[in-house]
Design an enzyme around this catalytic site. Structure first.
Site, PDB file in Angstrom:
ATOM      1  N   ASP A  75     -31.738   6.731   7.247  1.00 52.53           N
ATOM      2  CA  ASP A  75     -31.200   8.075   7.114  1.00 52.53           C
ATOM      3  C   ASP A  75     -32.249   8.945   6.366  1.00 52.53           C
ATOM      4  O   ASP A  75     -32.916   8.385   5.500  1.00 52.53           O
ATOM      5  CB  ASP A  75     -30.047   7.801   6.177  1.00 52.53           C
ATOM      6  CG  ASP A  75     -29.198   9.126   6.118  1.00 52.53           C
ATOM      7  OD1 ASP A  75     -29.869  10.277   6.108  1.00 52.53           O
ATOM      8  OD2 ASP A  75     -27.978   8.898   5.848  1.00 52.53           O
ATOM      9  N   SER A 154     -32.625  25.593  15.327  1.00 49.27           N
ATOM     10  CA  SER A 154     -31.519  26.302  16.070  1.00 49.27           C
ATOM     11  C   SER A 154     -31.535  27.799  16.364  1.00 49.27           C
ATOM     12  O   SER A 154     -32.202  28.487  15.425  1.00 49.27           O
ATOM     13  CB  SER A 154     -30.424  25.788  15.308  1.00 49.27           C
ATOM     14  OG  SER A 154     -29.141  26.429  15.752  1.00 49.27           O
ATOM     15  N   TYR A 167     -23.681  24.752   8.814  1.00 46.15           N
ATOM     16  CA  TYR A 167     -24.818  24.613   9.883  1.00 46.15           C
ATOM     17  C   TYR A 167     -25.750  25.954   9.778  1.00 46.15           C
ATOM     18  O   TYR A 167     -26.845  25.474   9.773  1.00 46.15           O
ATOM     19  CB  TYR A 167     -24.192  24.471  11.249  1.00 46.15           C
ATOM     20  CG  TYR A 167     -25.300  23.913  12.075  1.00 46.15           C
ATOM     21  CD1 TYR A 167     -25.936  22.494  12.002  1.00 46.15           C
ATOM     22  CD2 TYR A 167     -25.855  24.648  13.306  1.00 46.15           C
ATOM     23  CE1 TYR A 167     -26.578  21.978  13.151  1.00 46.15           C
ATOM     24  CE2 TYR A 167     -26.811  24.128  14.210  1.00 46.15           C
ATOM     25  CZ  TYR A 167     -27.123  23.010  13.889  1.00 46.15           C
ATOM     26  OH  TYR A 167     -27.965  22.277  14.821  1.00 46.15           O
ATOM     27  N   LYS A 171     -29.534  25.328   8.810  1.00 45.44           N
ATOM     28  CA  LYS A 171     -30.686  25.951   9.688  1.00 45.44           C
ATOM     29  C   LYS A 171     -31.666  27.051   9.109  1.00 45.44           C
ATOM     30  O   LYS A 171     -32.909  26.886   9.297  1.00 45.44           O
ATOM     31  CB  LYS A 171     -30.092  26.235  10.953  1.00 45.44           C
ATOM     32  CG  LYS A 171     -29.876  24.774  11.719  1.00 45.44           C
ATOM     33  CD  LYS A 171     -31.076  23.925  11.895  1.00 45.44           C
ATOM     34  CE  LYS A 171     -30.567  22.541  12.426  1.00 45.44           C
ATOM     35  NZ  LYS A 171     -31.488  21.618  12.766  1.00 45.44           N
TER      36      LYS A 171
END
Length: 306
Positions: A75, A154, A167, A171
């Site tokens: 991870d 992204s 998110y 990002k």
């Protein structure tokens, strides 16, 4: 003058093969990128949280022509595990040429509805996870004085969208970290840090996302395949870029966000609802935010866009 033997030719060919480390290699763009490097005959070290699907990705890479494949279940939030993956690459193959970092998780929900633990985990995976990758990789590249690091960013690192605060925050923070590292490595002309920013891509991230919206989600149009974005990732090794938008509509969307914010804000919510949200009921779920969901991992997801 010493004549080169066939054995020397084989040894030289092995030395010239790329050594590539891929984080997030069991699914989506990371898996497609690993397969792309495998087709070039690279030696690969694949990393993800899911050991079973990592083995499937390794089989795909071997079938595609990889010179060698090593698997390291880990991870990115665990710094020692990230360091162990980098050490595995350098100890097994003697060097590290390329690192691709695409490990990420996603959550949907209005700000007031999100579980704080889910929000924090999404942000930490992108920001702290990327920090761990950088801390393990950069010393190797500094010592070698060469290397390519490509991070899958992204479109949402440059714009915002309702119900995607976790998110977006993840990002935006990740891109700030990337840009800072690019500045810090300017004195090393053969060490390159690039970011590739796709828009909608048919990966399993939509099937695995945490959500409290009560419905499914899909990649927003225009929708691209993971393989297309992977080609942009591979291209960054020969042609590094600070930030490469992967999608013809991305610059137009970013321009609208920056130049016409009232219009963008009025349109983005209804468009997202119309073209990126399903009508099928989905119970609240944490998806793969805290643990992998191996049965939903693959190069492509079931959501094909609208």
């Amino acid at each position: 003058m010493t004549e080169q033997t066939p054995a020397d030719d084989v040894s030289s060919a092995r030395e010239l093969r790329e050594v590539v480390l891929v984080f997030g290699a069991s699914s989506g763009i990371g898996r497609a990128s690993a397969i792309g490097f495998a087709r070039r005959g690279a030696s690969l070290v694949l990393v993800s949280r899911s050991a079973s699907t990592l083995a499937d990705a390794a089989a795909d890479c071997r079938a595609a022509g990889a010179a060698a494949v090593e698997c390291v279940p880990a991870d990115v939030l665990e710094a020692p595990a990230v360091q162990a993956a980098v050490d595995r690459a350098t100890s097994t193959f003697g060097r590290l040429d390329v690192v691709v970092h695409s490990a990420t998780v996603m959550a949907y929900g209005r700000v007031e509805d999100l579980d704080p633990a889910v929000f924090q985990r999404v942000v930490d995976t992108a920001v702290q996870g990327t920090f761990h990758v950088f801390q393990a990789v950069v010393p190797v590249f500094r010592a070698q004085r060469r290397g390519s690091l490509v991070v899958v960013s992204s479109l949402l690192a440059s714009i915002t969208a309702p119900t995607m605060s976790a998110y977006v925050t993840a990002k935006w923070g990740q891109l700030g970290l990337i840009r800072t590292l690019q500045q810090e490595l300017r004195e090393l002309p053969d060490v390159h840090v690039s970011a590739v920013a796709p828009g909608g891509v048919t990966t399993p991230i939509y099937d695995q996302a945490a959500t409290v919206l009560g419905n499914s989600a899909h990649p927003p149009p225009p929708v691209y395949t993971p393989e297309r974005v992977a080609r942009a990732v591979l291209d960054r090794v020969a042609n590094p870029r600070r930030l490469k938008q992967s999608g013809f509509a991305n610059p137009v969307i970013i321009a609208g966000f920056r130049l016409f914010p009232p219009v963008f804000d009025a349109l983005v919510g209804p468009l997202l609802k119309a073209f990126s949200m399903g009508r099928d009921p989905v119970p609240p779920t944490t998806g793969n935010v805290f643990a992998p969901v191996p049965e939903k991992e693959a190069t492509r997801g079931s959501s094909r866009g609208i």
